[in-house]
Design a protein around this motif. Structure first.
Motif, mmCIF file in Angstrom:
data_model
loop_
_atom_site.group_PDB
_atom_site.id
_atom_site.type_symbol
_atom_site.label_atom_id
_atom_site.label_comp_id
_atom_site.label_asym_id
_atom_site.label_seq_id
_atom_site.Cartn_x
_atom_site.Cartn_y
_atom_site.Cartn_z
ATOM 1 N N GLN A 61 -7.500 -10.505 -1.813
ATOM 2 C CA GLN A 61 -6.754 -9.620 -2.717
ATOM 3 C C GLN A 61 -7.676 -8.726 -3.532
ATOM 4 O O GLN A 61 -7.396 -7.533 -3.723
ATOM 5 N N LEU A 62 -8.790 -9.278 -4.005
ATOM 6 C CA LEU A 62 -9.719 -8.499 -4.817
ATOM 7 C C LEU A 62 -10.384 -7.391 -3.996
ATOM 8 O O LEU A 62 -10.574 -6.273 -4.476
ATOM 9 N N ALA A 63 -10.746 -7.706 -2.758
ATOM 10 C CA ALA A 63 -11.363 -6.691 -1.895
ATOM 11 C C ALA A 63 -10.390 -5.545 -1.647
ATOM 12 O O ALA A 63 -10.773 -4.360 -1.677
ATOM 13 N N ARG A 64 -9.138 -5.882 -1.405
ATOM 14 C CA ARG A 64 -8.127 -4.848 -1.187
ATOM 15 C C ARG A 64 -7.965 -3.983 -2.433
ATOM 16 O O ARG A 64 -7.862 -2.755 -2.341
ATOM 17 N N ARG A 65 -7.961 -4.601 -3.601
ATOM 18 C CA ARG A 65 -7.805 -3.841 -4.840
ATOM 19 C C ARG A 65 -8.978 -2.883 -5.060
ATOM 20 O O ARG A 65 -8.817 -1.812 -5.635
ATOM 21 N N GLU A 66 -10.161 -3.269 -4.573
ATOM 22 C CA GLU A 66 -11.336 -2.402 -4.698
ATOM 23 C C GLU A 66 -11.342 -1.284 -3.660
ATOM 24 O O GLU A 66 -12.235 -0.446 -3.671
ATOM 25 N N GLY A 67 -10.368 -1.286 -2.767
ATOM 26 C CA GLY A 67 -10.298 -0.246 -1.754
ATOM 27 C C GLY A 67 -11.132 -0.521 -0.525
ATOM 28 O O GLY A 67 -11.441 0.399 0.244
ATOM 29 N N ALA A 68 -11.506 -1.782 -0.321
ATOM 30 C CA ALA A 68 -12.302 -2.146 0.850
ATOM 31 C C ALA A 68 -11.401 -2.552 2.007
ATOM 32 O O ALA A 68 -10.252 -2.959 1.814
ATOM 33 N N GLN A 69 -11.932 -2.464 3.223
ATOM 34 C CA GLN A 69 -11.250 -2.979 4.402
ATOM 35 C C GLN A 69 -11.543 -4.469 4.492
ATOM 36 O O GLN A 69 -12.707 -4.882 4.508
ATOM 37 N N GLY A 70 -10.502 -5.291 4.541
ATOM 38 C CA GLY A 70 -10.689 -6.727 4.531
ATOM 39 C C GLY A 70 -10.583 -7.344 5.906
ATOM 40 O O GLY A 70 -9.617 -7.113 6.629
ATOM 41 N N VAL A 71 -11.587 -8.144 6.271
ATOM 42 C CA VAL A 71 -11.574 -8.921 7.506
ATOM 43 C C VAL A 71 -11.479 -10.383 7.101
ATOM 44 O O VAL A 71 -12.353 -10.905 6.409
ATOM 45 N N ALA A 72 -10.406 -11.052 7.481
ATOM 46 C CA ALA A 72 -10.160 -12.431 7.086
ATOM 47 C C ALA A 72 -10.476 -13.375 8.239
ATOM 48 O O ALA A 72 -9.984 -13.186 9.353
ATOM 49 N N LEU A 73 -11.278 -14.390 7.961
ATOM 50 C CA LEU A 73 -11.648 -15.395 8.947
ATOM 51 C C LEU A 73 -11.050 -16.729 8.520
ATOM 52 O O LEU A 73 -11.242 -17.172 7.377
ATOM 53 N N ALA A 74 -10.293 -17.349 9.407
ATOM 54 C CA ALA A 74 -9.658 -18.630 9.087
ATOM 55 C C ALA A 74 -9.361 -19.369 10.386
ATOM 56 O O ALA A 74 -9.492 -18.811 11.480
ATOM 57 N N GLY A 75 -8.941 -20.627 10.239
ATOM 58 C CA GLY A 75 -8.678 -21.448 11.411
ATOM 59 C C GLY A 75 -7.199 -21.635 11.671
ATOM 60 O O GLY A 75 -6.527 -22.392 10.969
ATOM 61 N N GLY A 76 -6.667 -20.934 12.656
ATOM 62 C CA GLY A 76 -5.273 -21.111 13.037
ATOM 63 C C GLY A 76 -4.360 -20.000 12.567
ATOM 64 O O GLY A 76 -4.624 -19.323 11.571
ATOM 65 N N GLU A 77 -3.276 -19.796 13.291
ATOM 66 C CA GLU A 77 -2.371 -18.682 13.028
ATOM 67 C C GLU A 77 -1.692 -18.794 11.672
ATOM 68 O O GLU A 77 -1.468 -17.783 11.009
ATOM 69 N N GLN A 78 -1.350 -19.994 11.229
ATOM 70 C CA GLN A 78 -0.702 -20.134 9.931
ATOM 71 C C GLN A 78 -1.584 -19.573 8.819
ATOM 72 O O GLN A 78 -1.114 -18.823 7.950
ATOM 73 N N LYS A 79 -2.856 -19.906 8.844
ATOM 74 C CA LYS A 79 -3.767 -19.437 7.808
ATOM 75 C C LYS A 79 -4.040 -17.940 7.948
ATOM 76 O O LYS A 79 -4.168 -17.225 6.945
ATOM 77 N N LEU A 80 -4.117 -17.457 9.174
ATOM 78 C CA LEU A 80 -4.312 -16.023 9.374
ATOM 79 C C LEU A 80 -3.105 -15.241 8.870
ATOM 80 O O LEU A 80 -3.257 -14.152 8.298
ATOM 81 N N ALA A 81 -1.909 -15.787 9.043
ATOM 82 C CA ALA A 81 -0.708 -15.125 8.549
ATOM 83 C C ALA A 81 -0.724 -15.037 7.023
ATOM 84 O O ALA A 81 -0.297 -14.030 6.439
ATOM 85 N N VAL A 82 -1.223 -16.074 6.359
ATOM 86 C CA VAL A 82 -1.357 -16.041 4.901
ATOM 87 C C VAL A 82 -2.299 -14.915 4.486
ATOM 88 O O VAL A 82 -2.003 -14.142 3.556
ATOM 89 N N ALA A 83 -3.424 -14.797 5.176
ATOM 90 C CA ALA A 83 -4.394 -13.745 4.850
ATOM 91 C C ALA A 83 -3.803 -12.356 5.054
ATOM 92 O O ALA A 83 -4.026 -11.452 4.252
ATOM 93 N N ARG A 84 -3.049 -12.180 6.126
ATOM 94 C CA ARG A 84 -2.420 -10.880 6.357
ATOM 95 C C ARG A 84 -1.414 -10.567 5.255
ATOM 96 O O ARG A 84 -1.313 -9.418 4.789
ATOM 97 N N ASP A 85 -0.664 -11.563 4.827
ATOM 98 C CA ASP A 85 0.312 -11.373 3.757
ATOM 99 C C ASP A 85 -0.362 -10.968 2.452
ATOM 100 O O ASP A 85 0.229 -10.250 1.636
ATOM 101 N N LEU A 86 -1.601 -11.399 2.267
ATOM 102 C CA LEU A 86 -2.341 -11.068 1.051
ATOM 103 C C LEU A 86 -3.030 -9.716 1.134
ATOM 104 O O LEU A 86 -3.608 -9.259 0.151
ATOM 105 N N GLY A 87 -2.989 -9.089 2.318
ATOM 106 C CA GLY A 87 -3.533 -7.743 2.433
ATOM 107 C C GLY A 87 -4.705 -7.568 3.366
ATOM 108 O O GLY A 87 -5.295 -6.480 3.415
ATOM 109 N N ALA A 88 -5.084 -8.602 4.126
ATOM 110 C CA ALA A 88 -6.192 -8.457 5.069
ATOM 111 C C ALA A 88 -5.826 -7.445 6.154
ATOM 112 O O ALA A 88 -4.720 -7.465 6.688
ATOM 113 N N ASP A 89 -6.760 -6.567 6.489
ATOM 114 C CA ASP A 89 -6.524 -5.546 7.515
ATOM 115 C C ASP A 89 -6.764 -6.086 8.922
ATOM 116 O O ASP A 89 -6.102 -5.678 9.878
#
Length: 209
Positions: free
Chosen positions: A50-78
């Motif tokens: 969320q903080l990276a998105r607020r700073e105007g950065a492109q966010g790449v989220a790394l996590a284990g499994g689709e459930q966690k990746l979906a959480v990251a996308r919901d928070l604004g990961a590109d």
């Protein structure tokens, strides 16, 4: 605690919020940069997305499994990538090229692979070792590529300041702690088991009744 902040949200953001704010400050994230967040659905990682998105950065989220990746996308990961897939670094490089900043909360082999994705002159901020060990990136290797290595250390006054900033960000509605699961205090052992098995998302709270 600012008015309007739920007690559970305050507990969830207190330590992780100041850590995320400190990492962002040390990394000097700028608009237009690409930031890779490891453990992006965890307590600190979900805030960093969320903080990276607020700073105007492109966010790449790394996590284990689709459930966690979906959480990251919901928070604004590109862009998202599953670290359990063997060629995840190639997938990240194909999507965004090199990254400017890595927030390394996992360490071990994942942290080392993330270092290889940092552009020459970029930054790697290590703050955790969820894998059981910090990444083995040496200062010599980093210097050879002009990569700045930083850790989340600060004096008491700065930590208190950042705790206040994080709590007010929640009160203002632009920072959202992810509380993935709660356990009764009597079930603390079950909470530890869930965390160790990596079955948790976001913050885990023990509820005192």
């Amino acid at each position: 605690m600012p008015g309007g902040v739920d007690t559970r949200d305050a507990v969830a953001v207190l330590a992780d919020g100041r850590t995320a704010m400190l990492l962002l400050r040390r990394a000097r994230v700028r608009t237009g940069e690409t930031v890779l967040v490891e453990a992006a659905a965890g307590g600190v990682g979900s805030l960093l997305v969320q903080l990276a998105r607020r700073e105007g950065a492109q966010g790449v989220a790394l996590a284990g499994g689709e459930q966690k990746l979906a959480v990251a996308r919901d928070l604004g990961a590109d862009v998202t990538a599953d670290y359990r897939v063997v060629d995840w670094p190639a997938a990240v490089r194909a999507a965004v090229g090199a990254v400017d900043v890595v927030f390394d909360g996992v360490g071990g082999a994942i942290g080392a692979a993330a270092f290889d994705l940092v552009r020459d002159g970029g930054r790697l901020c290590a703050y955790g070792a969820a894998s059981g060990e910090f990444s083995s990136v040496s200062s010599e290797r980093a210097r050879a590529r002009g990569v700045t290595l930083t850790r989340a250390s600060a004096e008491r006054d700065e930590l208190l300041e950042l705790s206040r900033v994080a709590l007010h960000a929640v009160a203002d509605g632009w920072l959202r702690p992810v509380i993935g699961q709660t356990f009764a205090l009597a079930d603390a052992a079950a909470a530890h088991t869930a965390i160790a098995a990596r079955r948790t998302v976001g913050k885990t709270l023990l509820i005192v009744k």
